[in-house]
Scaffold this motif. Sequence first.
Motif, PDB file in Angstrom:
ATOM      1  N   PHE A  54      46.368  15.032  24.803  1.00 35.01           N
ATOM      2  CA  PHE A  54      46.213  15.750  23.536  1.00 35.01           C
ATOM      3  C   PHE A  54      47.479  16.532  23.209  1.00 35.01           C
ATOM      4  CE2 PHE A  54      42.144  15.467  25.728  1.00 35.01           C
ATOM      5  CZ  PHE A  54      41.430  14.717  24.816  1.00 35.01           C
ATOM      6  N   GLN A  55      47.817  16.598  21.936  1.00 35.86           N
ATOM      7  CA  GLN A  55      48.939  17.425  21.511  1.00 35.86           C
ATOM      8  C   GLN A  55      48.448  18.859  21.396  1.00 35.86           C
ATOM      9  OE1 GLN A  55      51.001  16.124  18.047  1.00 35.86           O
ATOM     10  NE2 GLN A  55      51.899  14.380  19.085  1.00 35.86           N
ATOM     11  N   VAL A  56      48.751  19.637  22.407  1.00 35.69           N
ATOM     12  CA  VAL A  56      48.365  21.044  22.405  1.00 35.69           C
ATOM     13  C   VAL A  56      49.566  21.826  21.881  1.00 35.69           C
ATOM     14  CG1 VAL A  56      47.495  22.986  23.756  1.00 35.69           C
ATOM     15  CG2 VAL A  56      46.832  20.645  24.378  1.00 35.69           C
ATOM     16  N   THR A  57      49.505  22.124  20.601  1.00 35.91           N
ATOM     17  CA  THR A  57      50.583  22.831  19.921  1.00 35.91           C
ATOM     18  C   THR A  57      50.339  24.340  19.979  1.00 35.91           C
ATOM     19  OG1 THR A  57      49.412  22.821  17.818  1.00 35.91           O
ATOM     20  CG2 THR A  57      50.827  20.896  18.292  1.00 35.91           C
ATOM     21  N   PRO A  58      51.342  25.131  19.633  1.00 32.25           N
ATOM     22  CA  PRO A  58      51.094  26.565  19.532  1.00 32.25           C
ATOM     23  C   PRO A  58      49.951  26.892  18.561  1.00 32.25           C
ATOM     24  CG  PRO A  58      53.438  26.182  19.651  1.00 32.25           C
ATOM     25  CD  PRO A  58      52.780  24.822  19.512  1.00 32.25           C
ATOM     26  N   LEU A  59      49.826  26.138  17.468  1.00 29.08           N
ATOM     27  CA  LEU A  59      48.721  26.369  16.532  1.00 29.08           C
ATOM     28  C   LEU A  59      47.377  26.079  17.204  1.00 29.08           C
ATOM     29  CD1 LEU A  59      47.528  27.025  13.751  1.00 29.08           C
ATOM     30  CD2 LEU A  59      47.943  24.621  13.114  1.00 29.08           C
ATOM     31  N   ALA A  60      47.297  24.977  17.935  1.00 27.76           N
ATOM     32  CA  ALA A  60      46.052  24.643  18.638  1.00 27.76           C
ATOM     33  C   ALA A  60      45.721  25.726  19.655  1.00 27.76           C
ATOM     34  CB  ALA A  60      46.170  23.280  19.310  1.00 27.76           C
ATOM     35  N   ARG A  61      46.727  26.186  20.379  1.00 32.06           N
ATOM     36  CA  ARG A  61      46.514  27.277  21.341  1.00 32.06           C
ATOM     37  C   ARG A  61      45.965  28.511  20.644  1.00 32.06           C
ATOM     38  NH1 ARG A  61      51.836  29.577  22.488  1.00 32.06           N
ATOM     39  NH2 ARG A  61      51.373  30.407  20.443  1.00 32.06           N
ATOM     40  N   ASP A  62      46.568  28.863  19.510  1.00 30.04           N
ATOM     41  CA  ASP A  62      46.128  30.054  18.792  1.00 30.04           C
ATOM     42  C   ASP A  62      44.704  29.907  18.272  1.00 30.04           C
ATOM     43  OD1 ASP A  62      48.618  31.105  19.342  1.00 30.04           O
ATOM     44  OD2 ASP A  62      49.395  30.834  17.305  1.00 30.04           O
ATOM     45  N   GLN A  63      44.346  28.729  17.807  1.00 34.37           N
ATOM     46  CA  GLN A  63      42.971  28.496  17.345  1.00 34.37           C
ATOM     47  C   GLN A  63      42.004  28.582  18.518  1.00 34.37           C
ATOM     48  OE1 GLN A  63      43.642  29.110  14.023  1.00 34.37           O
ATOM     49  NE2 GLN A  63      41.762  27.915  13.898  1.00 34.37           N
ATOM     50  N   PHE A  96      31.929  29.867  22.061  1.00 39.29           N
ATOM     51  CA  PHE A  96      33.234  29.231  21.901  1.00 39.29           C
ATOM     52  C   PHE A  96      33.105  27.914  21.143  1.00 39.29           C
ATOM     53  CE2 PHE A  96      36.297  26.111  23.597  1.00 39.29           C
ATOM     54  CZ  PHE A  96      37.456  26.652  23.079  1.00 39.29           C
ATOM     55  N   TYR A  97      32.204  27.045  21.573  1.00 43.17           N
ATOM     56  CA  TYR A  97      32.076  25.733  20.936  1.00 43.17           C
ATOM     57  C   TYR A  97      31.450  25.797  19.546  1.00 43.17           C
ATOM     58  CZ  TYR A  97      34.097  23.073  24.694  1.00 43.17           C
ATOM     59  OH  TYR A  97      34.981  22.557  25.599  1.00 43.17           O
ATOM     60  N   ASP A  98      30.726  26.865  19.241  1.00 39.73           N
ATOM     61  CA  ASP A  98      30.275  27.049  17.858  1.00 39.73           C
ATOM     62  C   ASP A  98      31.489  27.146  16.937  1.00 39.73           C
ATOM     63  OD1 ASP A  98      27.613  26.995  18.571  1.00 39.73           O
ATOM     64  OD2 ASP A  98      27.322  29.176  18.428  1.00 39.73           O
ATOM     65  N   GLY A  99      32.541  27.816  17.385  1.00 42.81           N
ATOM     66  CA  GLY A  99      33.776  27.909  16.606  1.00 42.81           C
ATOM     67  C   GLY A  99      34.538  26.597  16.583  1.00 42.81           C
ATOM     68  N   VAL A 100      34.660  25.961  17.727  1.00 45.73           N
ATOM     69  CA  VAL A 100      35.395  24.690  17.826  1.00 45.73           C
ATOM     70  C   VAL A 100      34.772  23.626  16.923  1.00 45.73           C
ATOM     71  CG1 VAL A 100      35.948  22.770  19.384  1.00 45.73           C
ATOM     72  CG2 VAL A 100      36.289  25.134  20.139  1.00 45.73           C
ATOM     73  N   ALA A 101      33.464  23.606  16.844  1.00 43.21           N
ATOM     74  CA  ALA A 101      32.766  22.564  16.075  1.00 43.21           C
ATOM     75  C   ALA A 101      33.207  22.501  14.621  1.00 43.21           C
ATOM     76  CB  ALA A 101      31.253  22.793  16.152  1.00 43.21           C
ATOM     77  N   HIS A 102      33.674  23.617  14.092  1.00 42.60           N
ATOM     78  CA  HIS A 102      34.053  23.669  12.672  1.00 42.60           C
ATOM     79  C   HIS A 102      35.548  23.918  12.481  1.00 42.60           C
ATOM     80  CE1 HIS A 102      29.801  23.622  11.901  1.00 42.60           C
ATOM     81  NE2 HIS A 102      29.647  24.622  12.742  1.00 42.60           N
ATOM     82  N   ASP A 103      36.323  23.750  13.523  1.00 37.43           N
ATOM     83  CA  ASP A 103      37.746  24.031  13.464  1.00 37.43           C
ATOM     84  C   ASP A 103      38.530  22.742  13.178  1.00 37.43           C
ATOM     85  OD1 ASP A 103      40.557  24.324  14.615  1.00 37.43           O
ATOM     86  OD2 ASP A 103      39.813  26.390  14.717  1.00 37.43           O
ATOM     87  N   GLU A 104      39.261  22.717  12.077  1.00 41.80           N
ATOM     88  CA  GLU A 104      39.991  21.510  11.668  1.00 41.80           C
ATOM     89  C   GLU A 104      41.121  21.144  12.618  1.00 41.80           C
ATOM     90  OE1 GLU A 104      41.257  21.988   7.618  1.00 41.80           O
ATOM     91  OE2 GLU A 104      39.219  22.325   6.904  1.00 41.80           O
ATOM     92  N   VAL A 105      41.650  22.096  13.345  1.00 37.53           N
ATOM     93  CA  VAL A 105      42.737  21.821  14.286  1.00 37.53           C
ATOM     94  C   VAL A 105      42.187  21.320  15.622  1.00 37.53           C
ATOM     95  CG1 VAL A 105      44.638  22.857  15.599  1.00 37.53           C
ATOM     96  CG2 VAL A 105      44.264  23.514  13.213  1.00 37.53           C
TER      97      VAL A 105
END
Length: 125
Positions: A79-88, A23-32
């Motif tokens: 934190f602003q947890v938006t629908p986009l952030a949720r989807d990411q 999971f965090y391998d993906g988060v580390a490179h996620d711009e959102v």
Amino acid sequence: METDNFYEAIGGHPTFVKLIDVFYDGVAHDEVLRPMYPEEDLEPAKERFLMFLEQYWGGPKTYSETRGHPRLRMRHGPFQVTPLARDQWLLHMRTAVDSLELPPLYEATLWDYLDRAAHSLVNSA
């Protein structure tokens, strides 16, 4: 192995470590998502999430012993947890869950919780 404990049934600590690492391998490179993790190093966030998930699913009670009640909405409030952030978040978590290659019932049980939790934490449009 037959057990009523979900944590043990899916492989215990090593399984949850793999889930968190992927999971965090993906988060580390996620711009959102990456900006939501203020620490330079993601290790503290990984450790907190690992402790939380292990405790939730029947493993060690380390999270409560070190951090108190989870209070997920409160802890995510700054934190602003938006629908986009949720989807990411769900995108990276889906990759992580798939990496475990769990039996279908366990996979569905784990995914159902993670999906519901992600939707519950949206706090901004």
